[in-house]
Motif scaffolding. Structure first.
Motif: not given
Length: 61
Positions: A58-59, A46-53
């Protein structure tokens, strides 16, 4: 490879290199842990999962 005995055995049996990829991700202090007695943590994918918020505003930029 997180197990120093397995790494040493692989090298003794002719391996040119051993990798520590997942072991290093799970244990940022891995090199110290290989030279000192240290309980190594198991790799958690799970440490490889996305952490972007990313926010909607912003989009829109």
């Amino acid at each position: 490879m997180r197990d120093t005995m397995r790494a040493a055995a692989a090298l003794d049996n002719g391996a040119d290199i051993v990798t520590i990829g997942r072991g290093a991700l799970a244990n940022p202090d891995l090199l110290r842990g290989l030279s000192e007695p240290l309980v190594l943590r198991a790799f958690d994918p799970t440490i490889l999962g996305s952490i972007a918020n990313i926010k909607e505003a912003e989009l829109a930029m």
